[in-house]
Design a protein around this motif. Sequence first.
Motif, PDB file in Angstrom:
ATOM      1  N   SER A 198      17.235  43.601 -53.738  1.00  0.00           N
ATOM      2  CA  SER A 198      18.550  44.105 -54.122  1.00  0.00           C
ATOM      3  C   SER A 198      19.606  43.948 -53.042  1.00  0.00           C
ATOM      4  N   LEU A 199      20.694  43.277 -53.393  1.00  0.00           N
ATOM      5  CA  LEU A 199      21.863  43.208 -52.516  1.00  0.00           C
ATOM      6  C   LEU A 199      22.530  44.577 -52.425  1.00  0.00           C
ATOM      7  N   TYR A 240      21.955  39.823 -41.791  1.00  0.00           N
ATOM      8  CA  TYR A 240      21.713  40.129 -43.201  1.00  0.00           C
ATOM      9  C   TYR A 240      21.192  38.908 -43.949  1.00  0.00           C
ATOM     10  N   ALA A 241      21.711  37.730 -43.612  1.00  0.00           N
ATOM     11  CA  ALA A 241      21.257  36.512 -44.276  1.00  0.00           C
ATOM     12  C   ALA A 241      19.792  36.217 -43.967  1.00  0.00           C
ATOM     13  N   GLY A 242      19.295  36.762 -42.865  1.00  0.00           N
ATOM     14  CA  GLY A 242      17.882  36.628 -42.540  1.00  0.00           C
ATOM     15  C   GLY A 242      16.995  37.532 -43.376  1.00  0.00           C
ATOM     16  N   TYR A 243      17.603  38.472 -44.071  1.00  0.00           N
ATOM     17  CA  TYR A 243      16.851  39.384 -44.940  1.00  0.00           C
ATOM     18  C   TYR A 243      16.812  38.895 -46.388  1.00  0.00           C
ATOM     19  N   ARG A 255      13.949  37.862 -50.758  1.00  0.00           N
ATOM     20  CA  ARG A 255      14.013  38.469 -49.422  1.00  0.00           C
ATOM     21  C   ARG A 255      13.013  37.787 -48.494  1.00  0.00           C
ATOM     22  N   SER A 256      13.395  37.685 -47.221  1.00  0.00           N
ATOM     23  CA  SER A 256      12.539  37.048 -46.223  1.00  0.00           C
ATOM     24  C   SER A 256      11.798  38.079 -45.385  1.00  0.00           C
ATOM     25  N   PRO A 260      10.795  45.943 -49.269  1.00  0.00           N
ATOM     26  CA  PRO A 260      11.949  45.868 -50.177  1.00  0.00           C
ATOM     27  C   PRO A 260      13.239  46.155 -49.407  1.00  0.00           C
ATOM     28  N   THR A 261      14.352  45.640 -49.892  1.00  0.00           N
ATOM     29  CA  THR A 261      15.609  45.856 -49.180  1.00  0.00           C
ATOM     30  C   THR A 261      15.979  47.329 -49.098  1.00  0.00           C
TER      31      THR A 261
END
Length: 572
Positions: A198-199, A240-243, A255-256, A260-261
Amino acid sequence: MTSPNQSLSSVYLGIFDGHNAAAGLFREGCMQAFVQEERLTRIKNHFGPPELAVEEVLRLTGVEREEVTRVCFASRYLSPPRDPGYMKWNFDERHRDGVVLGAKRWISSFASYREYRARERMQQRTKLASSWGFREDSVSFCDHHEGHAATAYYGLRRDDDPYLVLTLDGGGDGLSGSVWLGRGGQLRRIESIAQEDSLGELYAVTTHLLGFTPLEHEFKLMGMAPYAAPEYGSEVAKVYAGYLQLEGESLRFHRSVTEPTSLVGPRLQSDLARVRFDNVCAGLQQFSEDMLQAWVRRCVLKTGVPRVLAAGGVFMNVKANKVVSELQEVELFEVFPSCGDESLPFGACYLAATEAGEPVERLEHAYLGGDLHRDDCHRALSERSDLRVEEPENMADRVAQLLADGKVVARAAGNMEFGARALGNRSILADPLNQDVVRVINRMIKKRDFWMPFAPVVMRKNSSEYFLNPKNMPSPYMMNTFDSTDRRGEFMAAVHNADLTARPQLLEKGQNLGYEAILERFGERTGRHVLLNTSFNLHGYPIVCRAEDALHVLVESGLRYMIFGPLLVSKE
């Protein structure tokens, strides 16, 4: 189409009983009354059954319980009712480590366990509806993201041609987003995004880590973002882009990180240790805008449908909406008003009516709450001898003159709007020429964070003088942001000081006649057809609802003037 034997007299009661609970009454093709529970309990973002809102929409429409055809709950699974401090407590708990919490998270990850919880909660909510006097066999439930998609498609579509419908939020019923095609009155889902990716949760977790209330104060981070230097924000955006990224060539997110986010708080705290508050906000906002741009562009290119409708809490981010609407690939971009979970009863009713073969009309306005009648206002004033009360022959002329003279005027008149944004009937109005009015209003009542801007209102026909809107996109519900023109000096108090954008209400002609008249008269007096509009409430409380609420805020604040139904009330 309606079958020959299908009656158009069906009555649908839409209910959302989670965070920012609400209820709506739908019949004859449209929502006829809609109220959030917070307006009646005076508890911000009320979490639980909207019992008072149900009573209110029945009262406003004159519908008896036995006349309700279906009780339509939005979302299959929802947590039990929560107290006002639950959100902060919940995010605090997520931040802790431990065997017990880890086990709970592991068990909750299984689809079978989620289904079990959903069945259990649906049974409890069916019994709740029965205790309110509705038939158990009238109760139905819709999927969370299908409900969001239905609000956008049925509430905003103008024709039967194809629309791309997108939903994105923190999560609901196991998903955090979805992609749909709407055509000829039917919706078809073509992709889903897992709740674990989830963003919206990334934004909420950051809101919590920065000391704000998640699921409420995300807009404060968005407001701070433009104040940071872009180069510093870019470094944070890389974290954040790494997540989270787009998954391959698909329309899903991926997700990386292992967790969970919703549970990245400890990781995020470590990765952003000693990074300044404004830079964190800027990086998070830049990452969110980049993700949304890339996702929407890919969705449009893969489907070949450039007309986009959207709903879900992530699309409350008006700065991200701006960059999406400006995409070359996007022909139309429109977001359902107050598109968080509070609007889900619309979708639940739309889906039920469509399933029954009944028509659903496009939403024409958001003024679906109760009015303030003369008797209500006089009753509230009966014990106040310290206020001056008049009933102007021409309210618009009288108020326009007060505004032109630099006065701040609250307006509690007409049917209350629903949602997070005041749209003129429960608003505070002022002349935005003098930027000092921001300080004045904040001292009087609002006490907003110093970096947060107020918003302008202008008739859409005049909007090109003040805002750059090359695609002429509608924005009657303050769901988009636009760059200001070089006439911004005429309404600087309603412009974001860091990037000179604004989140205007572009009022459509005939949408709100009393409000429109004030705006027109003010323009005739000053040559400036724009006003400042902010919500009428005390800091930390919901927007005023009833006559007693409005009068209480007038008395307890530094406000001096209030349009009170057909009356004008003032104090020394």
